[in-house]
Design a protein around this motif. Structure first.
Motif, PDB file in Angstrom:
ATOM      1  N   MET A   1       6.752  -5.697   1.302  1.00 15.46           N
ATOM      2  CA  MET A   1       6.299  -4.713   2.250  1.00 15.46           C
ATOM      3  C   MET A   1       5.316  -3.798   1.524  1.00 15.46           C
ATOM      4  O   MET A   1       5.647  -3.237   0.483  1.00 15.46           O
ATOM      5  CB  MET A   1       7.519  -3.938   2.759  1.00 15.46           C
TER       6      MET A   1
ATOM      7  N   VAL B   1       3.481  -0.503   0.859  1.00 12.76           N
ATOM      8  CA  VAL B   1       3.876   0.880   1.147  1.00 12.76           C
ATOM      9  C   VAL B   1       3.107   1.869   0.274  1.00 12.76           C
ATOM     10  O   VAL B   1       2.487   1.495  -0.719  1.00 12.76           O
ATOM     11  CB  VAL B   1       5.385   1.095   0.902  1.00 12.76           C
TER      12      VAL B   1
ATOM     13  N   ASP C   1       3.426  -3.073  -3.452  1.00 11.52           N
ATOM     14  CA  ASP C   1       4.324  -3.986  -2.755  1.00 11.52           C
ATOM     15  C   ASP C   1       5.755  -3.613  -3.135  1.00 11.52           C
ATOM     16  O   ASP C   1       6.155  -3.781  -4.286  1.00 11.52           O
ATOM     17  CB  ASP C   1       3.999  -5.419  -3.174  1.00 11.52           C
TER      18      ASP C   1
ATOM     19  N   GLY D   1       8.958   5.392   8.059  1.00 15.82           N
ATOM     20  CA  GLY D   1       9.169   5.683   6.657  1.00 15.82           C
ATOM     21  C   GLY D   1      10.636   5.855   6.330  1.00 15.82           C
ATOM     22  O   GLY D   1      11.496   5.864   7.210  1.00 15.82           O
TER      23      GLY D   1
ATOM     24  N   THR E   1       6.385   5.234   2.909  1.00 17.08           N
ATOM     25  CA  THR E   1       5.721   5.069   4.203  1.00 17.08           C
ATOM     26  C   THR E   1       4.982   3.740   4.193  1.00 17.08           C
ATOM     27  O   THR E   1       4.215   3.470   3.262  1.00 17.08           O
ATOM     28  CB  THR E   1       4.702   6.206   4.440  1.00 17.08           C
ATOM     29  N   PRO E   2       5.194   2.893   5.194  1.00 17.02           N
ATOM     30  CA  PRO E   2       4.467   1.618   5.223  1.00 17.02           C
ATOM     31  C   PRO E   2       2.967   1.842   5.426  1.00 17.02           C
ATOM     32  O   PRO E   2       2.565   2.783   6.105  1.00 17.02           O
ATOM     33  CB  PRO E   2       5.075   0.872   6.416  1.00 17.02           C
TER      34      PRO E   2
ATOM     35  N   ASP F   1      -0.635   1.189   6.979  1.00 17.40           N
ATOM     36  CA  ASP F   1      -1.127   0.792   8.297  1.00 17.40           C
ATOM     37  C   ASP F   1      -2.021  -0.427   8.168  1.00 17.40           C
ATOM     38  O   ASP F   1      -2.576  -0.708   7.106  1.00 17.40           O
ATOM     39  CB  ASP F   1      -1.958   1.919   8.925  1.00 17.40           C
TER      40      ASP F   1
ATOM     41  N   TRP G   1      -4.977  -4.524   5.536  1.00 13.83           N
ATOM     42  CA  TRP G   1      -4.151  -3.397   5.092  1.00 13.83           C
ATOM     43  C   TRP G   1      -5.061  -2.231   4.787  1.00 13.83           C
ATOM     44  O   TRP G   1      -6.128  -2.393   4.189  1.00 13.83           O
ATOM     45  CB  TRP G   1      -3.335  -3.775   3.854  1.00 13.83           C
TER      46      TRP G   1
END
Length: 106
Positions: free
Chosen positions: A1, A3, A30, A67, A88-89, A91, A102
């Motif tokens: 993921m 972030v 990641d 998040g 927080t991921p 966007d 990304w």
């Protein structure tokens, strides 16, 4: 993921809120978890993790933005100290080519 993390402690001590926005307290990468360990790796890099939290737990999930607050222990001067990450991921944005990418900081 993929972030963005904001480290909330340094050497086990809480960083004042007005200083956590500084670049030295933030990182992008990641996020990977194995057992009770969270690691932040640089994407597409063949190196070890940049940051590691041992015995880590997700303490809170923030509504709306997706998040979370992760609390664990990191190594500091040969010992283990408390560390918290605000995660927080990243966007995804539609680029000029019409494809999603990304939203990496420049």
């Amino acid at each position: 993921m993929f972030v963005r993390i904001r480290r909330l402690r340094q050497g086990g001590r809480r960083i004042p809120d007005h200083e956590t926005g500084r670049p030295e307290h933030q990182a992008v990468g990641d996020l990977q978890s194995t057992g009770r360990k969270f690691e932040l790796h640089q994407p597409l890099a063949n190196t070890g993790p940049g940051y590691v939290l041992h015995d880590a737990r997700v303490v809170a999930v923030q509504p709306g933005v997706g998040g979370m607050l992760i609390r664990g222990f990191e190594e500091y001067r040969g010992g283990a100290v408390l560390q918290e990450w605000e995660v927080t991921p990243l966007d995804q944005v539609v680029g000029d080519d019409g494809l999603k990418h990304w939203n990496w900081p420049r």
